[in-house]
Design a protein around this motif. Structure first.
Motif, PDB file in Angstrom:
ATOM      1  N   ILE A 174       0.815  -1.209   0.000  1.00 25.05           N
ATOM      2  CA  ILE A 174       0.000   0.000   0.000  1.00 25.05           C
ATOM      3  C   ILE A 174       0.851   1.263   0.000  1.00 25.05           C
ATOM      4  O   ILE A 174       0.395   2.335  -0.388  1.00 25.05           O
ATOM      5  CB  ILE A 174      -0.956  -0.007   1.225  1.00 25.05           C
ATOM      6  CG1 ILE A 174      -2.055   1.046   1.044  1.00 25.05           C
ATOM      7  CG2 ILE A 174      -0.182   0.182   2.525  1.00 25.05           C
ATOM      8  CD1 ILE A 174      -3.146   0.949   2.092  1.00 25.05           C
ATOM      9  N   ASP A 175       2.108   1.125   0.434  1.00 31.19           N
ATOM     10  CA  ASP A 175       3.003   2.273   0.569  1.00 31.19           C
ATOM     11  C   ASP A 175       3.741   2.525  -0.741  1.00 31.19           C
ATOM     12  O   ASP A 175       4.407   1.633  -1.266  1.00 31.19           O
ATOM     13  CB  ASP A 175       4.000   2.016   1.700  1.00 31.19           C
ATOM     14  CG  ASP A 175       4.784   3.258   2.087  1.00 31.19           C
ATOM     15  OD1 ASP A 175       5.461   3.832   1.214  1.00 31.19           O
ATOM     16  OD2 ASP A 175       4.722   3.654   3.271  1.00 31.19           O
ATOM     17  N   ASN A 176       3.646   3.741  -1.263  1.00 29.02           N
ATOM     18  CA  ASN A 176       4.304   4.063  -2.522  1.00 29.02           C
ATOM     19  C   ASN A 176       5.812   3.877  -2.425  1.00 29.02           C
ATOM     20  O   ASN A 176       6.459   3.427  -3.379  1.00 29.02           O
ATOM     21  CB  ASN A 176       3.972   5.499  -2.940  1.00 29.02           C
ATOM     22  CG  ASN A 176       4.675   5.911  -4.223  1.00 29.02           C
ATOM     23  OD1 ASN A 176       5.657   6.645  -4.201  1.00 29.02           O
ATOM     24  ND2 ASN A 176       4.173   5.436  -5.353  1.00 29.02           N
ATOM     25  N   TRP A 177       6.384   4.207  -1.282  1.00 32.56           N
ATOM     26  CA  TRP A 177       7.834   4.055  -1.103  1.00 32.56           C
ATOM     27  C   TRP A 177       8.222   2.583  -1.233  1.00 32.56           C
ATOM     28  O   TRP A 177       9.207   2.238  -1.885  1.00 32.56           O
ATOM     29  CB  TRP A 177       8.246   4.598   0.268  1.00 32.56           C
ATOM     30  CG  TRP A 177       9.718   4.839   0.418  1.00 32.56           C
ATOM     31  CD1 TRP A 177      10.730   3.954   0.172  1.00 32.56           C
ATOM     32  CD2 TRP A 177      10.346   6.047   0.828  1.00 32.56           C
ATOM     33  NE1 TRP A 177      11.951   4.530   0.413  1.00 32.56           N
ATOM     34  CE2 TRP A 177      11.735   5.815   0.832  1.00 32.56           C
ATOM     35  CE3 TRP A 177       9.872   7.293   1.222  1.00 32.56           C
ATOM     36  CZ2 TRP A 177      12.649   6.800   1.210  1.00 32.56           C
ATOM     37  CZ3 TRP A 177      10.781   8.261   1.599  1.00 32.56           C
ATOM     38  CH2 TRP A 177      12.161   8.014   1.582  1.00 32.56           C
ATOM     39  N   CYS A 178       7.442   1.699  -0.613  1.00 29.59           N
ATOM     40  CA  CYS A 178       7.725   0.265  -0.704  1.00 29.59           C
ATOM     41  C   CYS A 178       7.543  -0.242  -2.129  1.00 29.59           C
ATOM     42  O   CYS A 178       8.327  -1.064  -2.612  1.00 29.59           O
ATOM     43  CB  CYS A 178       6.809  -0.507   0.242  1.00 29.59           C
ATOM     44  SG  CYS A 178       7.116  -0.188   1.989  1.00 29.59           S
ATOM     45  N   LEU A 180       7.974   1.428  -4.908  1.00 27.40           N
ATOM     46  CA  LEU A 180       9.120   1.855  -5.709  1.00 27.40           C
ATOM     47  C   LEU A 180      10.389   1.104  -5.311  1.00 27.40           C
ATOM     48  O   LEU A 180      11.196   0.730  -6.164  1.00 27.40           O
ATOM     49  CB  LEU A 180       9.328   3.365  -5.559  1.00 27.40           C
ATOM     50  CG  LEU A 180       8.198   4.256  -6.094  1.00 27.40           C
ATOM     51  CD1 LEU A 180       8.474   5.730  -5.754  1.00 27.40           C
ATOM     52  CD2 LEU A 180       8.036   4.073  -7.592  1.00 27.40           C
ATOM     53  N   ASN A 181      10.552   0.871  -4.004  1.00 31.25           N
ATOM     54  CA  ASN A 181      11.738   0.166  -3.531  1.00 31.25           C
ATOM     55  C   ASN A 181      11.747  -1.281  -4.005  1.00 31.25           C
ATOM     56  O   ASN A 181      12.786  -1.819  -4.399  1.00 31.25           O
ATOM     57  CB  ASN A 181      11.802   0.230  -2.006  1.00 31.25           C
ATOM     58  CG  ASN A 181      13.097  -0.317  -1.425  1.00 31.25           C
ATOM     59  OD1 ASN A 181      13.096  -0.845  -0.318  1.00 31.25           O
ATOM     60  ND2 ASN A 181      14.195  -0.197  -2.158  1.00 31.25           N
ATOM     61  N   LEU A 186      13.866  -5.594  -7.492  1.00 31.84           N
ATOM     62  CA  LEU A 186      13.657  -6.597  -8.538  1.00 31.84           C
ATOM     63  C   LEU A 186      14.720  -6.466  -9.621  1.00 31.84           C
ATOM     64  O   LEU A 186      15.237  -7.468 -10.125  1.00 31.84           O
ATOM     65  CB  LEU A 186      12.263  -6.454  -9.157  1.00 31.84           C
ATOM     66  CG  LEU A 186      11.054  -6.659  -8.241  1.00 31.84           C
ATOM     67  CD1 LEU A 186       9.759  -6.617  -9.046  1.00 31.84           C
ATOM     68  CD2 LEU A 186      11.162  -7.945  -7.446  1.00 31.84           C
ATOM     69  N   GLN A 187      15.053  -5.238  -9.969  1.00 31.79           N
ATOM     70  CA  GLN A 187      16.090  -5.006 -10.973  1.00 31.79           C
ATOM     71  C   GLN A 187      17.449  -5.469 -10.461  1.00 31.79           C
ATOM     72  O   GLN A 187      18.233  -6.063 -11.209  1.00 31.79           O
ATOM     73  CB  GLN A 187      16.139  -3.530 -11.353  1.00 31.79           C
ATOM     74  CG  GLN A 187      14.905  -3.048 -12.100  1.00 31.79           C
ATOM     75  CD  GLN A 187      14.995  -1.581 -12.469  1.00 31.79           C
ATOM     76  OE1 GLN A 187      15.740  -0.810 -11.863  1.00 31.79           O
ATOM     77  NE2 GLN A 187      14.229  -1.172 -13.464  1.00 31.79           N
ATOM     78  N   VAL A 196       4.863  -6.151  -9.606  1.00 30.12           N
ATOM     79  CA  VAL A 196       4.607  -5.437  -8.361  1.00 30.12           C
ATOM     80  C   VAL A 196       3.505  -4.412  -8.572  1.00 30.12           C
ATOM     81  O   VAL A 196       3.439  -3.758  -9.613  1.00 30.12           O
ATOM     82  CB  VAL A 196       5.901  -4.775  -7.818  1.00 30.12           C
ATOM     83  CG1 VAL A 196       6.509  -3.819  -8.822  1.00 30.12           C
ATOM     84  CG2 VAL A 196       5.633  -4.058  -6.501  1.00 30.12           C
ATOM     85  N   PHE A 197       2.617  -4.300  -7.568  1.00 32.45           N
ATOM     86  CA  PHE A 197       1.467  -3.412  -7.652  1.00 32.45           C
ATOM     87  C   PHE A 197       1.372  -2.582  -6.372  1.00 32.45           C
ATOM     88  O   PHE A 197       1.784  -3.027  -5.302  1.00 32.45           O
ATOM     89  CB  PHE A 197       0.173  -4.212  -7.819  1.00 32.45           C
ATOM     90  CG  PHE A 197       0.189  -5.159  -8.990  1.00 32.45           C
ATOM     91  CD1 PHE A 197      -0.182  -4.732 -10.252  1.00 32.45           C
ATOM     92  CD2 PHE A 197       0.591  -6.482  -8.821  1.00 32.45           C
ATOM     93  CE1 PHE A 197      -0.160  -5.601 -11.337  1.00 32.45           C
ATOM     94  CE2 PHE A 197       0.615  -7.365  -9.896  1.00 32.45           C
ATOM     95  CZ  PHE A 197       0.237  -6.919 -11.155  1.00 32.45           C
TER      96      PHE A 197
END
Length: 278
Positions: A174-178, A180-181, A186-187, A196-197
């Motif tokens: 639910i957290d945008n930071w998580c 993006l992290n 993954l990369q 990831v969603f």
């Protein structure tokens, strides 16, 4: 996307139980996103854009004569988390099989090596709950299985699932930071099958052989029925983020949703439990 600023609170709670449980539940209802319990303290944070000066007026336990609760708060602004983690983040090894390290650490001689740059996201493996969830995954036959990592944090469990041979792997936070992290991590690990969603349990679209959720007790209790609906027949639900004394409540909710306990692990009073859908 700009990294959000947060307002961080530190609450001193007496008596600790059930005070901290009630406090966390009520804070969650008004928009607080993350909680850390440290002895007599609860650390809680909320995005600055969701915060308002009278937000604690809605927290009923603060008005109760049964508990003594004091608090301080401050604005948390973004810092150079790479620099901070480089100072403080040490690699860990789970059961001599799986290593979790940052990109600036040397690669150890482990069968499964996961590289993460955790920044503010939960899931470095240092916390008991993540460590135990890794232990659960390591002994499962993951070949070709579909898996959902709910509340993925850094994405470390989803990454391990792929390394263990899982097929379709989804990760949600639910957290945008998580969010993006996780994409960044993954990369770093050259993953191929993980999507990831950003969202909550309402974002789940597929059905899975395995769902893992390392969150907190109150969210788990609310979302277990949703997880059960998205598990395939005989699928496994792995849960962590709660204490030993919470087991009866977790068991009750799982049993109400045709989930039967298979195995539980304990580490410093934290629990990680697997359930199978009948």
């Amino acid at each position: 996307m700009k990294t959000p600023d947060y307002i961080g609170y530190v609450f001193e709670v007496t008596p600790v139980q059930p005070g901290t449980e009630i406090l966390i539940a009520q804070l969650g209802l008004v928009g607080f996103e993350s909680f850390v319990e440290n002895e007599s303290q609860v650390e809680a944070s909320i995005q600055k854009e969701d915060w308002y000066a009278t937000i604690l007026d809605e927290i009923q336990i603060l008005k109760s004569d049964e508990f003594k609760i004091t608090y301080t708060y401050k604005e948390i602004t973004p810092v150079n988390w790479n620099e901070e983690w480089e100072k403080n983040f040490t690699p860990i090894i789970v059961d001599d099989v799986c290593s979790i390290r940052a990109s600036f650490h040397n690669k150890p001689a482990c069968l499964y090596d996961i590289v993460i740059n955790p920044k503010m996201s939960f899931g470095t493996g240092h916390h008991e709950t993540t460590f135990m969830m890794v232990q659960h995954l390591l002994v499962l036959d993951m070949k070709g299985k579909s898996l959902l990592d709910m509340g993925c944090g850094t994405g470390v469990l989803a990454i391990l699932a792929e390394k263990l041979g899982a097929g379709q792997v989804d990760a949600i936070d639910i957290d945008n930071w998580c969010y993006l992290n996780t994409k960044e991590n993954l990369q770093l690990n050259n993953t191929r099958t993980i999507e990831v969603f950003e969202g909550d349990a309402g974002s789940i679209q597929n059905t899975y052989d395995i769902i893992i959720a390392n969150i907190n007790r109150n969210i788990l209790v609310e979302d277990i029925p949703v997880y059960a609906q998205h598990l395939r027949k005989n699928g496994l639900l792995l849960l962590s983020g709660f204490y030993k004394e919470d087991i009866p409540l977790i068991d009750e909710v799982c049993n109400q949703n045709q989930l039967v306990k298979v195995k539980q692990i304990e580490r410093n009073n934290w629990m990680a439990v697997s359930y199978q859908l009948n």
